[in-house]
Design a protein around this motif. Structure first.
Motif, mmCIF file in Angstrom:
data_model
loop_
_atom_site.group_PDB
_atom_site.id
_atom_site.type_symbol
_atom_site.label_atom_id
_atom_site.label_comp_id
_atom_site.label_asym_id
_atom_site.label_seq_id
_atom_site.Cartn_x
_atom_site.Cartn_y
_atom_site.Cartn_z
ATOM 1 N N CYS A 1 -6.775 -117.311 12.325
ATOM 2 C CA CYS A 1 -6.052 -117.179 13.596
ATOM 3 C C CYS A 1 -7.004 -116.811 14.730
ATOM 4 C CB CYS A 1 -4.966 -116.106 13.451
ATOM 5 S SG CYS A 1 -4.400 -115.374 14.986
ATOM 6 N N ALA A 2 -7.914 -115.867 14.499
ATOM 7 C CA ALA A 2 -8.867 -115.442 15.535
ATOM 8 C C ALA A 2 -9.772 -116.594 15.951
ATOM 9 C CB ALA A 2 -9.701 -114.266 15.032
ATOM 10 N N VAL A 3 -10.221 -117.396 14.981
ATOM 11 C CA VAL A 3 -11.062 -118.556 15.289
ATOM 12 C C VAL A 3 -10.277 -119.574 16.122
ATOM 13 C CG1 VAL A 3 -12.333 -120.510 14.303
ATOM 14 C CG2 VAL A 3 -12.488 -118.247 13.232
ATOM 15 N N LEU A 4 -9.009 -119.776 15.756
ATOM 16 C CA LEU A 4 -8.174 -120.742 16.475
ATOM 17 C C LEU A 4 -7.871 -120.271 17.896
ATOM 18 C CD1 LEU A 4 -5.732 -121.665 13.573
ATOM 19 C CD2 LEU A 4 -7.394 -123.191 14.636
ATOM 20 N N PHE A 5 -7.615 -118.982 18.086
ATOM 21 C CA PHE A 5 -7.397 -118.466 19.433
ATOM 22 C C PHE A 5 -8.673 -118.578 20.270
ATOM 23 C CE2 PHE A 5 -3.414 -115.988 18.354
ATOM 24 C CZ PHE A 5 -2.631 -116.633 19.293
ATOM 25 N N SER A 6 -9.825 -118.443 19.632
ATOM 26 C CA SER A 6 -11.088 -118.654 20.342
ATOM 27 C C SER A 6 -11.179 -120.096 20.827
ATOM 28 C CB SER A 6 -12.275 -118.351 19.416
ATOM 29 O OG SER A 6 -12.220 -117.031 18.921
ATOM 30 N N GLY A 7 -10.802 -121.029 19.953
ATOM 31 C CA GLY A 7 -10.787 -122.433 20.345
ATOM 32 C C GLY A 7 -9.804 -122.698 21.464
ATOM 33 N N HIS A 8 -8.660 -122.032 21.417
ATOM 34 C CA HIS A 8 -7.645 -122.180 22.461
ATOM 35 C C HIS A 8 -8.190 -121.744 23.817
ATOM 36 C CE1 HIS A 8 -3.790 -120.821 24.545
ATOM 37 N NE2 HIS A 8 -3.581 -122.099 24.320
ATOM 38 N N ILE A 9 -8.892 -120.617 23.833
ATOM 39 C CA ILE A 9 -9.488 -120.107 25.074
ATOM 40 C C ILE A 9 -10.520 -121.091 25.620
ATOM 41 C CG2 ILE A 9 -11.023 -118.307 26.007
ATOM 42 C CD1 ILE A 9 -9.556 -116.322 24.179
ATOM 43 N N LEU A 10 -11.336 -121.665 24.748
ATOM 44 C CA LEU A 10 -12.378 -122.589 25.191
ATOM 45 C C LEU A 10 -11.797 -123.932 25.636
ATOM 46 C CD1 LEU A 10 -15.081 -121.779 22.483
ATOM 47 C CD2 LEU A 10 -15.171 -121.215 24.920
ATOM 48 N N VAL A 11 -10.711 -124.368 24.999
ATOM 49 C CA VAL A 11 -10.049 -125.609 25.435
ATOM 50 C C VAL A 11 -9.467 -125.420 26.835
ATOM 51 C CG1 VAL A 11 -8.083 -127.149 25.012
ATOM 52 C CG2 VAL A 11 -9.551 -126.469 23.120
ATOM 53 N N ILE A 12 -8.840 -124.261 27.069
ATOM 54 C CA ILE A 12 -8.312 -123.954 28.397
ATOM 55 C C ILE A 12 -9.446 -123.891 29.416
ATOM 56 C CG2 ILE A 12 -7.241 -122.135 29.807
ATOM 57 C CD1 ILE A 12 -5.448 -121.508 27.436
ATOM 58 N N ASP A 13 -10.567 -123.293 29.027
ATOM 59 C CA ASP A 13 -11.726 -123.205 29.916
ATOM 60 C C ASP A 13 -12.198 -124.589 30.348
ATOM 61 O OD1 ASP A 13 -14.108 -121.778 31.108
ATOM 62 O OD2 ASP A 13 -15.144 -122.987 29.600
ATOM 63 N N HIS A 14 -12.080 -125.561 29.446
ATOM 64 C CA HIS A 14 -12.527 -126.926 29.761
ATOM 65 C C HIS A 14 -11.543 -127.650 30.679
ATOM 66 C CE1 HIS A 14 -14.260 -130.920 29.241
ATOM 67 N NE2 HIS A 14 -13.049 -131.363 28.925
ATOM 68 N N PHE A 15 -10.243 -127.551 30.400
ATOM 69 C CA PHE A 15 -9.260 -128.365 31.114
ATOM 70 C C PHE A 15 -8.699 -127.710 32.376
ATOM 71 C CE2 PHE A 15 -8.973 -130.506 26.963
ATOM 72 C CZ PHE A 15 -9.017 -131.829 27.374
ATOM 73 N N SER A 16 -8.665 -126.365 32.454
ATOM 74 C CA SER A 16 -7.992 -125.705 33.577
ATOM 75 C C SER A 16 -8.559 -126.061 34.954
ATOM 76 C CB SER A 16 -7.985 -124.182 33.383
ATOM 77 O OG SER A 16 -9.298 -123.667 33.325
ATOM 78 N N PRO A 17 -9.893 -126.302 35.103
ATOM 79 C CA PRO A 17 -10.369 -126.706 36.439
ATOM 80 C C PRO A 17 -10.007 -128.151 36.810
ATOM 81 C CG PRO A 17 -12.147 -125.739 35.103
ATOM 82 C CD PRO A 17 -11.026 -126.080 34.188
ATOM 83 N N LEU A 18 -9.560 -128.932 35.825
ATOM 84 C CA LEU A 18 -9.359 -130.368 36.044
ATOM 85 C C LEU A 18 -7.911 -130.754 36.337
ATOM 86 C CD1 LEU A 18 -11.533 -131.644 33.036
ATOM 87 C CD2 LEU A 18 -12.271 -131.264 35.400
ATOM 88 N N VAL A 19 -6.957 -129.880 35.951
ATOM 89 C CA VAL A 19 -5.546 -130.263 36.041
ATOM 90 C C VAL A 19 -4.713 -129.131 36.646
ATOM 91 C CG1 VAL A 19 -5.737 -131.772 34.031
ATOM 92 C CG2 VAL A 19 -5.053 -129.393 33.719
ATOM 93 N N ASP A 20 -3.444 -129.423 36.899
ATOM 94 C CA ASP A 20 -2.490 -128.421 37.347
ATOM 95 C C ASP A 20 -2.175 -127.503 36.165
ATOM 96 O OD1 ASP A 20 0.229 -127.232 37.676
ATOM 97 O OD2 ASP A 20 0.170 -128.273 39.592
ATOM 98 N N GLY A 21 -2.485 -126.206 36.294
ATOM 99 C CA GLY A 21 -2.343 -125.272 35.194
ATOM 100 C C GLY A 21 -0.919 -125.099 34.714
ATOM 101 N N VAL A 22 0.038 -125.074 35.615
ATOM 102 C CA VAL A 22 1.434 -124.874 35.236
ATOM 103 C C VAL A 22 1.965 -126.084 34.460
ATOM 104 C CG1 VAL A 22 3.752 -124.376 36.079
ATOM 105 C CG2 VAL A 22 1.787 -123.413 37.260
ATOM 106 N N LYS A 23 1.615 -127.282 34.907
ATOM 107 C CA LYS A 23 2.058 -128.492 34.211
ATOM 108 C C LYS A 23 1.431 -128.571 32.818
ATOM 109 C CE LYS A 23 2.971 -131.296 38.328
ATOM 110 N NZ LYS A 23 2.580 -132.489 39.115
ATOM 111 N N MET A 24 0.148 -128.228 32.714
ATOM 112 C CA MET A 24 -0.504 -128.250 31.407
ATOM 113 C C MET A 24 0.132 -127.215 30.475
ATOM 114 S SD MET A 24 -4.551 -128.084 30.341
ATOM 115 C CE MET A 24 -4.842 -126.326 30.570
#
Length: 306
Positions: free
Chosen positions: A171-194
């Motif tokens: 779970c901790a590894v997966l949440f780390s991946g979740h944080i890094l995926v958000i780090d990649h996509f959040s500057p590119l798209v509308d955060g609320v829609k994503m």
């Protein structure tokens, strides 16, 4: 310059609010398990989270500039948004369900400590992604780990790796991946829609095993309406959206440090709301964690001046 300097502070406050909502949500998560299964809980809460954001998206669309609307409506913009939402939803589904069932096989203290170990997994993964961290942030990570240990684990309690601990490590590894995926996509798209797409994907994926293995019924869901509503609207709809917005243009390691305060805040919430007193050991653990967060902000402030 003042506006640029205010961005990290604003984002840090948004992430702190996220951690606060998640910390209080531990109560809702625990209570709901008395009525429904883990997959059912995650399915319903995330679908409610997605529905909660639909009116928010409609209102915010009116505030977007013509340039933003044109970028979002383009084929590449829609594709990036969809891919980002699906990727975030898959990671969130896996992480939240591993956490839900890991808690069943170990103590809450161990669960809180192991889950929050994403604060050291994120910068380690970041090394391979060429994301640099200053010495201040590494010291802050170590301080947070010490604080979490004092806060979550009782004296003499070991960290033997059993079934529950193994699920929570994943779970901790997966949440780390979740944080890094958000780090990649959040500057590119509308955060609320994503975020809305993320919850829809997570809810649907969690709903499949819920129907196959837990056979959810309406009476059980209605019996747990209050914790489900809090988890769906606040913990999912509000908090995960704040995470996506708050992480935008922020160092993912600093973001993970702030988000790890959910363990600290859950203990404080138990003290304030439920009257569960803190020991001196736990208070010192909280102090170490808050000190680590402050220390993690120093490099950003220095770089902004430069």
């Amino acid at each position: 310059m003042k506006k640029e300097n205010s961005i990290p502070v604003r984002n840090s406050l948004l992430l702190l609010l996220t951690a606060t909502i998640w910390g209080v949500a531990f109560v809702a998560q625990s209570v709901s398990m008395d009525y429904i299964g883990g997959f059912t809980f995650n399915a319903v809460r995330n679908l409610i989270g997605a529905l909660t954001l639909l009116p928010v998206i409609k209102v915010l669309d009116k505030t977007h500039s013509e340039a933003e609307k044109k970028r979002e409506s383009s084929a590449s913009g829609r594709k990036t948004l969809l891919i980002g939402g699906i990727c975030c939803g898959i990671m969130l589904c896996l992480a939240s369900n591993f956490q839900q069932f890991g808690i069943k096989y170990t103590t809450v203290g161990k669960a809180g400590f192991i889950t929050a170990c994403y604060i050291i997994i994120v910068p380690i993964i970041g090394i391979f992604l060429k994301k640099k961290c200053s010495p201040f942030i590494w010291i802050a990570v170590l301080l947070s780990l010490c604080g979490l240990y004092l806060l979550c684990l009782t004296p003499g309690e070991g960290l033997a790796v059993g079934k529950g601990e193994l699920l929570l490590i994943i779970c901790a590894v997966l949440f780390s991946g979740h944080i890094l995926v958000i780090d990649h996509f959040s500057p590119l798209v509308d955060g609320v829609k994503m975020s809305c797409i993320q919850f829809l994907v997570c809810g649907i994926l969690s709903g499949v095993p819920a129907l196959l293995f837990e056979h959810p019924n309406l009476s059980g869901i209605l019996a747990a309406w209050l914790p489900i509503l809090y988890a769906g609207v606040m913990s999912s709809g509000v908090a995960y959206t704040l995470q996506i917005v708050g992480q935008k243009n922020m160092n993912p390691t600093v973001a993970s440090l702030i988000l790890s305060l959910e363990s600290c805040i859950s203990v404080l919430a138990g003290w304030i709301i439920l009257g569960q007193h803190l020991s001196s050991r736990e208070i010192f653990g909280c102090v170490l964690m808050f000190g680590a967060i402050i220390l993690a902000q120093l490099p950003q402030k220095e770089s902004a001046v430069l």
